[in-house]
Design a protein around this motif. Structure first.
Motif, PDB file in Angstrom:
ATOM      1  N   ILE A 198       0.838  -1.202   0.000  1.00  0.00           N
ATOM      2  CA  ILE A 198       0.000   0.000   0.000  1.00  0.00           C
ATOM      3  C   ILE A 198       0.879   1.261   0.000  1.00  0.00           C
ATOM      4  O   ILE A 198       1.871   1.349   0.713  1.00  0.00           O
ATOM      5  CB  ILE A 198      -0.951  -0.023   1.217  1.00  0.00           C
ATOM      6  N   ASP A 199       0.517   2.233  -0.863  1.00  0.00           N
ATOM      7  CA  ASP A 199       1.296   3.475  -0.978  1.00  0.00           C
ATOM      8  C   ASP A 199       0.600   4.653  -0.329  1.00  0.00           C
ATOM      9  O   ASP A 199       1.249   5.600   0.115  1.00  0.00           O
ATOM     10  CB  ASP A 199       1.477   3.843  -2.464  1.00  0.00           C
ATOM     11  N   LEU A 200      -0.719   4.617  -0.339  1.00  0.00           N
ATOM     12  CA  LEU A 200      -1.490   5.793   0.069  1.00  0.00           C
ATOM     13  C   LEU A 200      -2.747   5.344   0.809  1.00  0.00           C
ATOM     14  O   LEU A 200      -3.514   4.530   0.300  1.00  0.00           O
ATOM     15  CB  LEU A 200      -1.884   6.584  -1.197  1.00  0.00           C
ATOM     16  N   ILE A 201      -2.928   5.877   2.027  1.00  0.00           N
ATOM     17  CA  ILE A 201      -4.082   5.492   2.851  1.00  0.00           C
ATOM     18  C   ILE A 201      -4.865   6.749   3.211  1.00  0.00           C
ATOM     19  O   ILE A 201      -4.284   7.720   3.703  1.00  0.00           O
ATOM     20  CB  ILE A 201      -3.609   4.803   4.152  1.00  0.00           C
ATOM     21  N   GLY A 202      -6.157   6.717   2.987  1.00  0.00           N
ATOM     22  CA  GLY A 202      -7.009   7.834   3.376  1.00  0.00           C
ATOM     23  C   GLY A 202      -7.808   7.474   4.620  1.00  0.00           C
ATOM     24  O   GLY A 202      -8.392   6.397   4.699  1.00  0.00           O
ATOM     25  N   VAL A 203      -7.791   8.365   5.593  1.00  0.00           N
ATOM     26  CA  VAL A 203      -8.647   8.201   6.777  1.00  0.00           C
ATOM     27  C   VAL A 203      -9.707   9.298   6.649  1.00  0.00           C
ATOM     28  O   VAL A 203      -9.392  10.485   6.778  1.00  0.00           O
ATOM     29  CB  VAL A 203      -7.834   8.332   8.087  1.00  0.00           C
ATOM     30  N   PRO A 204     -10.943   8.910   6.347  1.00  0.00           N
ATOM     31  CA  PRO A 204     -11.936   9.889   5.895  1.00  0.00           C
ATOM     32  C   PRO A 204     -12.652  10.625   7.017  1.00  0.00           C
ATOM     33  O   PRO A 204     -12.561  10.262   8.192  1.00  0.00           O
ATOM     34  CB  PRO A 204     -12.930   9.005   5.127  1.00  0.00           C
ATOM     35  N   GLY A 205     -13.415  11.617   6.603  1.00  0.00           N
ATOM     36  CA  GLY A 205     -14.242  12.370   7.524  1.00  0.00           C
ATOM     37  C   GLY A 205     -15.516  11.623   7.877  1.00  0.00           C
ATOM     38  O   GLY A 205     -15.837  10.595   7.282  1.00  0.00           O
ATOM     39  N   GLY A 206     -16.211  12.155   8.845  1.00  0.00           N
ATOM     40  CA  GLY A 206     -17.457  11.536   9.284  1.00  0.00           C
ATOM     41  C   GLY A 206     -17.576  11.624  10.786  1.00  0.00           C
ATOM     42  O   GLY A 206     -16.994  12.520  11.419  1.00  0.00           O
ATOM     43  N   PHE A 207     -18.322  10.697  11.335  1.00  0.00           N
ATOM     44  CA  PHE A 207     -18.540  10.678  12.780  1.00  0.00           C
ATOM     45  C   PHE A 207     -18.346   9.248  13.251  1.00  0.00           C
ATOM     46  O   PHE A 207     -19.284   8.568  13.662  1.00  0.00           O
ATOM     47  CB  PHE A 207     -19.944  11.211  13.111  1.00  0.00           C
ATOM     48  N   SER A 208     -17.091   8.767  13.132  1.00  0.00           N
ATOM     49  CA  SER A 208     -16.816   7.374  13.438  1.00  0.00           C
ATOM     50  C   SER A 208     -17.293   7.032  14.844  1.00  0.00           C
ATOM     51  O   SER A 208     -17.058   7.789  15.784  1.00  0.00           O
ATOM     52  CB  SER A 208     -15.323   7.086  13.291  1.00  0.00           C
ATOM     53  N   TYR A 209     -17.970   5.903  14.950  1.00  0.00           N
ATOM     54  CA  TYR A 209     -18.503   5.423  16.231  1.00  0.00           C
ATOM     55  C   TYR A 209     -19.346   6.505  16.921  1.00  0.00           C
ATOM     56  O   TYR A 209     -19.375   6.592  18.157  1.00  0.00           O
ATOM     57  CB  TYR A 209     -17.378   4.969  17.168  1.00  0.00           C
ATOM     58  N   GLY A 210     -20.005   7.323  16.108  1.00  0.00           N
ATOM     59  CA  GLY A 210     -20.884   8.340  16.682  1.00  0.00           C
ATOM     60  C   GLY A 210     -20.160   9.360  17.548  1.00  0.00           C
ATOM     61  O   GLY A 210     -20.784  10.038  18.362  1.00  0.00           O
ATOM     62  N   ASP A 211     -18.837   9.501  17.335  1.00  0.00           N
ATOM     63  CA  ASP A 211     -18.053  10.432  18.164  1.00  0.00           C
ATOM     64  C   ASP A 211     -18.139  10.075  19.653  1.00  0.00           C
ATOM     65  O   ASP A 211     -17.932  10.943  20.516  1.00  0.00           O
ATOM     66  CB  ASP A 211     -18.495  11.897  17.976  1.00  0.00           C
ATOM     67  N   TYR A 212     -18.462   8.828  19.973  1.00  0.00           N
ATOM     68  CA  TYR A 212     -18.559   8.433  21.383  1.00  0.00           C
ATOM     69  C   TYR A 212     -17.227   8.647  22.091  1.00  0.00           C
ATOM     70  O   TYR A 212     -16.173   8.478  21.508  1.00  0.00           O
ATOM     71  CB  TYR A 212     -18.954   6.948  21.506  1.00  0.00           C
ATOM     72  N   LEU A 213     -17.295   8.977  23.339  1.00  0.00           N
ATOM     73  CA  LEU A 213     -16.157   9.256  24.228  1.00  0.00           C
ATOM     74  C   LEU A 213     -15.463  10.548  23.833  1.00  0.00           C
ATOM     75  O   LEU A 213     -15.506  11.506  24.587  1.00  0.00           O
ATOM     76  CB  LEU A 213     -15.183   8.074  24.300  1.00  0.00           C
ATOM     77  N   ARG A 214     -14.789  10.561  22.679  1.00  0.00           N
ATOM     78  CA  ARG A 214     -14.211  11.774  22.092  1.00  0.00           C
ATOM     79  C   ARG A 214     -14.177  11.534  20.584  1.00  0.00           C
ATOM     80  O   ARG A 214     -14.051  10.385  20.157  1.00  0.00           O
ATOM     81  CB  ARG A 214     -12.761  12.017  22.578  1.00  0.00           C
ATOM     82  N   SER A 215     -14.185  12.610  19.794  1.00  0.00           N
ATOM     83  CA  SER A 215     -14.129  12.430  18.346  1.00  0.00           C
ATOM     84  C   SER A 215     -12.884  11.633  17.981  1.00  0.00           C
ATOM     85  O   SER A 215     -11.774  12.013  18.344  1.00  0.00           O
ATOM     86  CB  SER A 215     -14.080  13.784  17.644  1.00  0.00           C
TER      87      SER A 215
END
Lengths: 77, 224
Positions: free
Chosen positions: B43-60
């Motif tokens: 793998i050369d390039l990894i994107g970690v995208p926007g959104g509300f992962s896990y509903g922003d539980y605990l902390r974003s």
């Protein structure tokens, strides 16, 4: 065994939620509130014999972000 | 060249980012679910995208940062793969320790969703090589927790090492020193709150973000 984890923002870290609560209290006519800081309370129900080290590790690794937060562990019998 | 986009429950910019990667690389990225423990080896390039992962539980970003796939992302970053975290992806990268600091609730308390002007501070990085230093670009932001925080020593180090890639050219969220995007020590990980993937083609109304992705591809070609 239960433990309560109190997670609070470090001093100097902005707390817009606390500010909003403060304004709301003033809006209700409560004077004399100098400042409000909001935090979190996390209750853990733990197997008896869970070590203090493990509870501390839970706080450091997940429950608190120590860049911005402090935590305090209170064990409840 | 192989690219991938990480998908968490609650991600909502993963497909936009995949389209951006495909537009510039010509190949569809692998979509990697958060429970996966492996990424393609080359793998050369990894994107970690926007959104509300896990509903922003605990902390974003807190839960996503501890998900199985992030171990694989950290390993890939270690061996030099490019990692681009946008918005919630930036929060995930700080929570996972791949980038310093933290993203706090916006100073004004409001969710900010609009186009903002940014200054390209460092045009030497793989992510910004197609821009000129000091150039102003416009990307949209859409976040509630974009207020970058780090202690003064960390901020000084970031500035001194040229690791502030992008800075807001206007007040947006109370970010320390108006920081909008930062690089890791080795320059192959970038976290940023604004969304370059939303401004890559004429139909978006602006194309300011396209050169970020083109520069990455160019960097990968010359590196190979």
């Amino acid at each position: 065994m239960k433990a309560r984890i109190f997670v609070t923002l470090k001093g100097g870290v902005l707390d817009p939620q606390g500010k909003a609560i403060h304004h709301a209290l003033e809006g209700l006519g409560f004077g004399g509130v100098n400042d409000v800081r909001a935090g979190k309370l996390i209750e853990l129900d733990l197997a008896d014999g869970t070590s203090d080290e493990d509870i501390d590790a839970m706080c450091r690794k997940l429950l608190a972000n120590t860049v911005i937060e402090n935590y305090r562990i209170e064990k409840v019998a | 060249m192989r690219s991938a986009v990480i998908v968490f429950p609650g991600s909502n910019c993963d497909r936009d980012l995949a389209v951006a990667f495909e537009t510039v690389t010509g190949a569809k990225p692998a979509m990697i679910w958060h429970r996966d423990t492996d990424l393609p080896a080359d793998i050369d390039l990894i994107g970690v995208p926007g959104g509300f992962s896990y509903g922003d539980y605990l902390r974003s970003g807190a839960m996503a940062a501890r998900s199985p796939v992030m171990q694989a992302v950290a390993k890939a970053a270690d061996r030099g793969a490019y990692v681009l975290g946008i918005c919630n992806g930036f929060q995930v990268l700080t929570e996972s320790g791949l980038l310093p600091g933290a993203l706090l609730r916006n100073a004004g308390g409001h969710f900010v969703c609009r186009d903002v002007a940014l200054t390209v501070e460092n045009a030497q990085s793989a992510f910004t090589s197609r821009y000129d230093a000091g150039e102003t670009v416009t990307y949209p932001v859409a976040h509630h927790d974009g207020n970058y925080f780090a202690d003064a020593a960390t901020l000084d180090r970031l500035e001194g090492e040229g690791r502030v890639a992008l800075r807001y050219a206007e007040g947006v969220n109370g970010s320390a020193r108006n920081i909008a995007g930062i690089l890791n020590e080795t320059g192959n990980v970038l976290g940023m709150m604004p969304h370059p993937e939303r401004v890559i083609e004429a139909a978006h109304g602006k194309t300011d973000g396209r050169r970020l992705f083109e520069g990455l591809v160019e960097g990968l070609m010359t590196r190979a």
